[in-house]
Design a protein around this motif. Structure first.
Motif, PDB file in Angstrom:
ATOM      1  N   LEU A 109       1.183  -1.020  -0.046  1.00 24.08           N
ATOM      2  CA  LEU A 109      -0.141   0.346   0.108  1.00 24.08           C
ATOM      3  C   LEU A 109       1.079   0.981  -0.188  1.00 24.08           C
ATOM      4  CD1 LEU A 109      -2.803  -1.091   2.349  1.00 24.08           C
ATOM      5  CD2 LEU A 109      -2.894  -1.428   0.422  1.00 24.08           C
ATOM      6  N   MET A 110       0.008   2.353  -0.540  1.00 24.54           N
ATOM      7  CA  MET A 110       0.808   3.770  -0.065  1.00 24.54           C
ATOM      8  C   MET A 110       0.180   4.595   0.351  1.00 24.54           C
ATOM      9  SD  MET A 110       2.317   5.215  -3.433  1.00 24.54           S
ATOM     10  CE  MET A 110       3.748   3.830  -4.364  1.00 24.54           C
ATOM     11  N   ASP A 111       0.900   5.131   1.461  1.00 22.32           N
ATOM     12  CA  ASP A 111       0.003   6.588   2.740  1.00 22.32           C
ATOM     13  C   ASP A 111      -0.401   7.618   1.612  1.00 22.32           C
ATOM     14  OD1 ASP A 111       2.186   7.698   2.774  1.00 22.32           O
ATOM     15  OD2 ASP A 111       2.755   7.388   4.553  1.00 22.32           O
ATOM     16  N   GLU A 112      -0.487   8.706   1.978  1.00 21.69           N
ATOM     17  CA  GLU A 112      -1.425   9.939   1.738  1.00 21.69           C
ATOM     18  C   GLU A 112      -0.815  10.638   1.378  1.00 21.69           C
ATOM     19  OE1 GLU A 112      -1.270  10.340   6.272  1.00 21.69           O
ATOM     20  OE2 GLU A 112      -2.193   9.109   5.221  1.00 21.69           O
ATOM     21  N   ASP A 113       0.867  10.763   1.597  1.00 23.50           N
ATOM     22  CA  ASP A 113       2.360  10.826   1.007  1.00 23.50           C
ATOM     23  C   ASP A 113       2.704  10.285   0.592  1.00 23.50           C
ATOM     24  OD1 ASP A 113       1.136  13.381   2.997  1.00 23.50           O
ATOM     25  OD2 ASP A 113       2.611  11.749   5.124  1.00 23.50           O
ATOM     26  N   GLY A 114       2.309   8.745  -0.659  1.00 26.01           N
ATOM     27  CA  GLY A 114       2.948   8.548  -1.029  1.00 26.01           C
ATOM     28  C   GLY A 114       4.204   7.390  -0.693  1.00 26.01           C
ATOM     29  N   TYR A 115       4.136   7.489   0.420  1.00 28.64           N
ATOM     30  CA  TYR A 115       5.143   6.060   1.359  1.00 28.64           C
ATOM     31  C   TYR A 115       4.732   4.717   0.547  1.00 28.64           C
ATOM     32  CZ  TYR A 115       8.274  10.119   2.603  1.00 28.64           C
ATOM     33  OH  TYR A 115       8.750  11.259   2.368  1.00 28.64           O
ATOM     34  N   SER A 116       5.842   3.767   0.406  1.00 36.03           N
ATOM     35  CA  SER A 116       4.824   2.301   0.756  1.00 36.03           C
ATOM     36  C   SER A 116       5.258   2.345   2.146  1.00 36.03           C
ATOM     37  CB  SER A 116       6.265   1.688   0.093  1.00 36.03           C
ATOM     38  OG  SER A 116       5.864   1.937  -0.940  1.00 36.03           O
ATOM     39  N   MET A 117       4.287   1.024   2.008  1.00 35.44           N
ATOM     40  CA  MET A 117       3.252   1.032   3.477  1.00 35.44           C
ATOM     41  C   MET A 117       2.700  -0.807   3.188  1.00 35.44           C
ATOM     42  SD  MET A 117       0.741   3.723   4.393  1.00 35.44           S
ATOM     43  CE  MET A 117       0.386   2.475   6.083  1.00 35.44           C
TER      44      MET A 117
END
Length: 172
Positions: A109-117
């Protein structure tokens, strides 16, 4: 060149994990060898602070062997990191295959800032999925045995982006 802030570090290691409340020997969770080394930007890696502190000032060829206690690693699980989300958010149009939604799978997934998670699918509840956003290594002691294989200056772009670019990092 020694490992310090804003250096790109390449390491090989075996990671073993154990539970504090269990008497069993640590078991192997990950091996990063010379065919698949691990690279990170020292000081911006998102790795446990104690992990980086124990590598500080090491250089190519130095070996390391240390254990991070649960509280020095990823801590204990946080119940607030387990949440139900509508299953219709995970459609094939958004790049999700139905097999990715099976219990035990990890969703990229990606968070709202575009970081992978990532999140682990805990339970399929019909119209919702129960997801665990805790780090997969929460609740574990981490036992590292490895070697430093590369230390280099980070580029201005790597420092600005906070991660390694190129052959051992991201290309964007």
């Amino acid at each position: 060149m020694n490992i310090e802030e804003n250096k790109v570090v390449g390491i090989t290691y075996e990671l073993k994990v154990s539970k504090t409340d269990e008497e069993s020997a640590p078991f192997s969770a990950e091996i990063r060898d010379k065919d698949d080394p691990f690279y990170f930007l020292f000081g911006s890696s998102g790795l446990p602070e104690k992990f980086e502190n124990l590598l500080l000032q090491k250089k190519v060829g130095d070996t390391f062997n240390f254990t991070l206690e649960v509280e020095e690693a990823y801590g204990e699980a946080d119940d607030e990191m387990i949440m139900a989300l509508p299953k219709d958010q995970f459609t094939s149009e958004r790049g999700f295959d139905p097999t990715m939604l099976e219990e035990g799978s990890f969703l990229p997934l990606m968070d709202e800032d575009g970081y992978s998670m990532q999140a682990k699918v805990v339970k399929d509840m019909g119209s919702d999925l129960l997801l665990d956003f805790n780090h997969p290594l929460v609740g574990f002691k981490l036992h590292f045995d490895g070697e430093v294989i590369e230390v280099r200056e980070a580029s201005e772009v790597e420092i600005a982006h906070g991660h390694v670019h190129g052959e051992h990092g991201e290309d964007h």
